[in-house]
Design a protein around this motif. Sequence first.
Motif, short mmCIF file in Angstrom:
data_model
loop_
_atom_site.label_atom_id
_atom_site.label_comp_id
_atom_site.label_asym_id
_atom_site.label_seq_id
_atom_site.Cartn_x
_atom_site.Cartn_y
_atom_site.Cartn_z
N ASN A 165 0.85 -1.20 0.00
CA ASN A 165 0.00 0.00 0.00
C ASN A 165 0.89 1.25 0.00
N TYR A 166 0.93 1.95 -1.13
CA TYR A 166 1.80 3.14 -1.27
C TYR A 166 1.07 4.39 -0.76
N GLY A 167 1.72 5.12 0.15
CA GLY A 167 1.09 6.31 0.73
C GLY A 167 1.49 7.60 0.02
N GLU A 168 0.87 8.67 0.49
CA GLU A 168 1.17 10.01 -0.07
C GLU A 168 2.61 10.40 0.26
N PRO A 169 3.29 11.13 -0.65
CA PRO A 169 4.66 11.58 -0.36
C PRO A 169 4.72 12.45 0.90
N ILE A 170 5.75 12.26 1.69
CA ILE A 170 5.92 13.04 2.94
C ILE A 170 7.07 14.03 2.75
N ASP A 171 6.80 15.28 3.14
CA ASP A 171 7.84 16.31 3.08
C ASP A 171 8.44 16.42 4.49
N VAL A 172 9.64 15.90 4.69
CA VAL A 172 10.19 15.89 6.06
C VAL A 172 10.61 17.27 6.54
N SER A 173 10.80 18.20 5.59
CA SER A 173 11.29 19.53 6.01
C SER A 173 10.29 20.23 6.93
N LYS A 174 9.01 19.81 6.86
CA LYS A 174 8.03 20.45 7.75
C LYS A 174 8.27 20.08 9.22
N PHE A 175 9.09 19.08 9.47
CA PHE A 175 9.39 18.71 10.85
C PHE A 175 10.58 19.48 11.41
N LYS A 176 11.31 20.15 10.53
CA LYS A 176 12.54 20.84 10.96
C LYS A 176 12.21 22.00 11.90
N THR A 177 12.66 21.87 13.13
CA THR A 177 12.49 22.95 14.10
C THR A 177 13.81 23.08 14.86
N ASP A 178 13.81 23.90 15.89
CA ASP A 178 15.02 24.02 16.72
C ASP A 178 15.15 22.85 17.70
N ASP A 179 14.05 22.08 17.78
CA ASP A 179 14.07 20.92 18.68
C ASP A 179 15.15 19.93 18.22
N PRO A 180 16.13 19.62 19.09
CA PRO A 180 17.20 18.70 18.65
C PRO A 180 16.67 17.32 18.26
N ASN A 181 15.44 17.01 18.67
CA ASN A 181 14.88 15.69 18.34
C ASN A 181 14.03 15.69 17.08
N TRP A 182 14.13 16.79 16.29
CA TRP A 182 13.21 16.88 15.15
C TRP A 182 13.34 15.71 14.19
N ILE A 183 14.57 15.20 14.02
CA ILE A 183 14.80 14.12 13.06
C ILE A 183 14.11 12.83 13.55
N GLU A 184 14.17 12.62 14.88
CA GLU A 184 13.48 11.44 15.45
C GLU A 184 11.97 11.59 15.24
N ASN A 185 11.46 12.84 15.42
CA ASN A 185 10.02 13.06 15.22
C ASN A 185 9.63 12.76 13.78
N ALA A 186 10.47 13.19 12.84
CA ALA A 186 10.18 12.94 11.42
C ALA A 186 10.17 11.43 11.15
#
Length: 429
Positions: A395-416
Amino acid sequence: MSFIVAIDGPSGAGKGTITSILAKKFNLLYLDTGATYRCITLKLLNENIDFNNIEKIKQVLEDTKIEINDKKFFLDGKDVTKEIRTKRVNENVSTVSHIPEVRVSLVNLQRKMAQGKDSILEGRDIGTNVFPNANVKIYLDASIDERVKRRVKQNKEQNIDISEEDVRKNIEERDYNDLHSTVAPLKKAEDAIYVDSSKTNIKQTVKIISKIIKKEKHKYDMIEDSYNMWKETPLKIIARNVLKFIFVILYKIVFIPKNINKKNLYSNKDEGVIVCANHISYMDATGIVMQNKRKVRFVAKSELFTNPVLHHWAHIFDIIPVKRGEGDLKSVKLCFKTLKNKEALGIFPEGTIDGLKKHTDLKNGAAYMAYKAKVKVIPVGIKGNFKPFRRVIFNYGEPIDVSKFKTDDPNWIENATDYIMDQIIKLSK
Ligand code: DC
């Protein structure tokens, strides 16, 4: 990383002789790590430094230059090859080698000496501490009587005058210190191969170890070669298409696959894209690669490339190798190149089959590369267990833009990464 052979074992087990022959035979840099400890011991003795004066020892370590040239050792530019084998050094080297500050400094030096060069190192802690990821680990042992006999003979050849009694006492003492030390005690690495040389002569021992090195060197060469991607020649394209044609038929019969919203993989056709799926079996990546016209290049553990059939298969499908447990820069470069070429890169954020079930940490590589290369992630949820004649759904999903997760939070990459994995799980329900 270069090809590393670690030869550990107690004093007098024949490490020096055997290692030096193996170095020549396999064209490896030979490093006698014990000699580095001997050099420092000699310097401390020459300068009359108290072994308890750690501050002074630290300073000496900083100011000392140890070099090797072939089998010659140089201490601050002076050839000390012979001097480091004298009674005076023999009697003190064990004490000096157990000073933690000395070990840290010399282990660093040994790593530097072998850096980027195919090397063979002999010592006590090579496989456990200096190069815990060495390609070959040998623990070379021999009975105490045999070791005394050998050391006496060696001393005679080198015109070193020490009685047999003294040699035995010295070896026994060093064995005790090496085995009972709280600092890097001598012990066989769990994955080291135990070789007892008590009853074999040099030639026989060399033969035994050579066989092991040869096998591992072949594996190493196969892995290294897997980073050299084959050129996209007409023959390679034909081979890939023929294999795909045959495989798709077999795949359809065995797994009865159903693809949902495959169009999502093609929505970013003119850009690179990262395909992220849940990892159930080796057949999941195969299913994505075989059932799509768009080339998807999966990242796979480098050990797979040591099998001759898989090695060719991986070259034909441009699979990207990755060495686990080390920052594999070559692999990362190939991933970015794939994305730059507007191809699809396949990564399992779980890192291993059933990673979520095994509670392994998710890998952030996909989110990180998608952000850096400014490409989208296509989540794919796979449902099924890859048992023959049971349906498997992709099941192929919609493309995800990870840049929307980029914040100053050092854990942003884990959140993405968590978000990508959540989408995959939803799609696989
Ligand atoms: O192998 P050798 O006898 O030249 O070693 C001299 C001393 O150095 C010996 O007491 C053990 C110590 N050593 C060590 O602690 N770690 C190593 N990797 C090599 C030698």
